[in-house]
Design an enzyme around this catalytic site. Structure first.
Site, PDB file in Angstrom:
ATOM      1  CB  THR A 179      13.464  31.561  -2.778  1.00  0.00           C
ATOM      2  OG1 THR A 179      14.823  31.822  -2.429  1.00  0.00           O
ATOM      3  CG2 THR A 179      12.790  32.853  -3.215  1.00  0.00           C
ATOM      4  CE  LYS A 196      17.108  34.657  -1.914  1.00  0.00           C
ATOM      5  NZ  LYS A 196      17.149  33.211  -1.655  1.00  0.00           N
ATOM      6  CE  LYS A 256      12.752  28.388  -6.783  1.00  0.00           C
ATOM      7  NZ  LYS A 256      12.716  29.364  -5.664  1.00  0.00           N
TER       8      LYS A 256
END
Length: 306
Positions: A102, A178, A246
């Site tokens: 990602t 995503k 993150k």
């Protein structure tokens, strides 16, 4: 560019909870798979399962039609491609690099441009589904890239995915999709943890709360999945808190660049940050409920009584 003949060889970089299942799925599909991980024990276990171990990413990628990269973030992906012992120079021309981390869509576009300039293909292919689905070859893959990249990667995609979404003809679109998923996932986890901890503070039977909510309009996939971990008092990491530190951080960066407000995602990020800062960063992301309980003096299953 003339495409070279297919060899049936694949490489996988990153034998973590997701990558191991994906590598085994490639093996079951009949591909010859070489794998690398920074943990030599993981490589040894994969070799025992019938794969080939490698001592460096470049060694795994040599001669492979397909290189699947399942690492944590963009920086690690860049190092796998272009760092010392990286795969970019080792991959045959016409081979495809399948990037599953990602990351910010802009970074995915940059990595793709750099690799494609060398005569290799890049498929932006973030994954969703967790370790269990990875082991079953039943992931959801959100992919974008050239037709040649899709064609070259197809045997691996078929082996790893139950659902493959073709989201565009250039890298970055898969990453963008995503990030929308991760915004929702992070918010839903934080909200579920808030709700279950609020219920605990009120002295409610949490098993009954789970039964009622999962049959009601307030349910979400994340509530149903993650709150089982809270009920069991089991914070073994299926997906760690730091993952959402993150990913929601990337959402904030993207939104700031677009001057787009994301206050709900920002609040969720703060809960993950506080949970990580409390020493639970490597624990399951349902640990956000433990943070709420600590702050409020509530009792959760498996935790010390307040």
């Amino acid at each position: 560019m003339t495409e070279p003949a297919r060899t049936g060889r694949a490489a996988l970089i990153g034998l973590g909870s997701m990558g191991t299942g994906m590598a085994l799925s490639l093996l079951r599909a009949g591909l010859s798979v070489a794998a690398f991980d920074v943990n030599p024990d993981a490589v040894a276990r994969f070799a025992e399962a019938g794969g080939s171990g490698a001592g460096a990413p470049a060694e795994a990628a040599a001669g492979a039609d397909i290189v699947v990269c399942v690492v944590v973030n963009a920086a690690q992906t860049e190092a796998v491609l272009f760092g010392a012992g990286g795969v970019a120079a080792a991959m045959p021309e016409g081979a495809v690099f399948v990037s599953c981390a990602t990351m910010d869509p802009a970074v995915a576009r940059d990595l793709a441009a750099r690799l494609e300039a060398t005569g290799r293909h890049f498929l932006d292919a973030p994954i969703s589904g967790g370790a269990t689905r990875a082991a079953e070859g039943a992931l959801t893959i959100l992919a974008s890239g050239s037709r040649a990249a899709f064609d070259r990667a197809q045997p691996a995609l078929d082996a790893m995915a139950a659902k493959l979404y073709r989201l565009g003809d250039a890298a970055g679109q898969g990453a963008a999709f995503k990030m929308i998923n991760q915004l929702l996932a992070g918010v839903h986890i934080a909200a579920a943890c808030e709700a279950i901890s609020f219920a605990a503070k009120q002295g409610l039977d949490l098993a009954k709360v789970y039964e009622v909510i999962t049959a009601s309009a307030g349910n979400s996939w994340m509530f149903e999945n993650r709150m089982k971990h809270v009920l069991d008092g089991d914070y073994t990491p299926r997906s760690a808190v730091e993952i959402f530190v993150k990913d929601l951080g990337i959402v904030q960066d993207m939104a700031r660049a677009e001057r787009f407000p994301v206050p709900v995602a920002a609040a969720a990020l703060q809960m993950f940050l506080m949970t990580a800062g409390s020493g639970m960063g490597r624990d399951d992301d349902a640990s956000v409920a433990r943070l709420y309980a600590q702050v409020a003096g509530a009792s959760l299953p498996g935790q010390p009584k307040k």
